[in-house]
Design an enzyme around this catalytic site. Structure first.
Site: not given
Length: 284
Positions: A36, A38, A122, A124, A197, A203, A243
Site C-alpha cells: 500500500n 498510500k 483501510h 486510515e 490491521e 506507522g 507494520s
C-alpha cells in the site's frame, strides 16, 4: 503484559476454539503480499519504485503480489510494472456506475481500466483525515460494489489501541466483519482477502508479536466459520497489516493463520522484495 517502546499492549487471549477440521481443508496456493503506497509517489519516483521491483528477479512462487498505488498513477504503473504484479485501487466509490460523483472512482471505472483489485475499509479511511471516517456499512457497500464488477477486494479490519487494552479486539473486528457479511453472498467471499490491521501498530514502529497476530487471525477465521461458513473460513486468506517488515515477516508468516501481508511504508523500497520472498523460506 507485553511492552513495546513506550506503548503497553495487552495480548489478546489465545483462541480457545478448535478449528482443526476447518484448517485441515484450508488450501492457500499462494500468500497475498500487498503493498500500500498510500499518498506517496510522483510521476518520476513511481518509475524508480517500479524499476526496483522489475529488476528484483523471480519472486517466490508462493507469493501473489498486488500494489495499491494512488489512483492518479494506476494506469501509468500498469504500463511499466512487470506482469506478475497486479494493481489495486486504494478505495472505490460508494455509488455504482457513472454520474455526478465528483472526485470518486467507481468500480466500473476501475474494471474498465483493467485494475483487478481494490482496498476497502483501510484504517486510515475508517478513522478519517480530520473529519468523520467511513462506517462499517459504507465499507461493506463499497466492498459489494467492487465484487459485483469483478474486482477482488482486500477488506481491512482492525482495532485501536484502547480496544486492544480493553480486551475488545474481536468485538470491534466482528462488528466490521458483520457489516460485510450482511452485504455479501457466500459466493462473493471467493474474491475477498481480509487484512487484519491492528491500528496501534501502523506507522508506529510497534508490531504485534507473532503469537498476538496469530491469535487474532485464528479468532477471525473462527468468526468466519461460525457466521459465514466453514468453507469460507477455510478458503479465505487473512493477511497481516500491522507494520510488517523484512526483519519480522518470516516469523509472522510462519504462523498458521497468517496468509500474507498488507505492507505500508516498507513497500516503497527494496525491502518489499524481501517480504515478497519470505514465503519461499517458510514451509506451511
Amino acid at each position: 503484559t507485553i511492552k513495546f517502546s513506550y506503548v503497553t499492549v495487552e495480548p489478546v487471549e489465545k483462541s480457545k476454539s478448535n478449528l482443526a477440521n476447518t484448517m485441515a481443508a484450508a488450501k492457500f496456493p499462494k500468500a497475498l503480499i500487498g503493498g500500500n503506497w498510500k499518498c506517496n509517489g510522483t510521476v518520476s519516483s513511481i518509475r524508480s519504485m517500479a524499476e526496483v521491483l522489475n529488476k528484483a528477479g523471480p519472486f517466490s512462487a508462493q507469493s501473489e503480489v498486488v500494489i495499491a498505488c494512488p489512483s492518479i498513477h494506476l494506469t501509468a504503473l500498469k504500463g511499466i510494472l512487470r506482469q506478475d504484479i497486479a494493481l489495486s485501487s486504494q478505495d472505490v466509490c460508494f455509488k455504482k456506475g457513472y454520474g455526478a460523483y465528483t472526485g470518486e472512482i467507481s468500480a466500473e471505472m476501475l474494471a474498465d481500466a483493467g485494475i483487478l483489485w481494490t482496498l476497502t475499509g483501510h484504517s486510515e479511511r475508517r478513522v478519517g483525515f480530520g473529519y468523520p471516517g467511513e462506517t462499517s456499512q459504507v465499507v461493506a457497500i463499497k466492498t459489494k460494489n467492487a465484487l459485483d464488477c469483478g474486482l477482488s477486494v482486500i477488506a481491512c479490519i482492525g482495532e485501536q489501541l484502547a480496544d486492544r487494552q480493553n480486551g475488545t479486539t474481536m468485538t470491534v473486528c466482528a462488528e466490521q466483519l458483520d457489516a460485510i457479511k450482511n452485504t455479501l453472498k457466500e459466493a462473493d467471499w471467493k474474491k475477498v482477502v481480509i487484512a487484519y490491521e491492528p491500528v496501534w501498530a501502523i506507522g508506529t514502529g510497534v508490531t504485534a508479536t507473532p503469537p498476538q497476530a496469530q491469535a487474532t487471525h485464528a479468532d477471525i477465521r473462527e468468526w468466519l466459520s461460525k457466521n459465514v461458513s466453514p468453507s469460507v473460513a477455510a478458503e479465505t486468506r487473512i493477511i497481516y497489516g500491522g507494520s510488517a517488515t523484512a526483519a519480522n515477516c518470516s516469523d509472522l508468516y510462519a504462523q498458521p493463520d497468517i496468509n500474507g501481508f498488507l505492507v505500508g511504508g516498507a513497500s516503497l523500497g527494496g525491502a518489499f522484495v524481501n517480504i515478497i520472498n519470505c514465503t519461499h523460506l517458510v514451509s506451511k
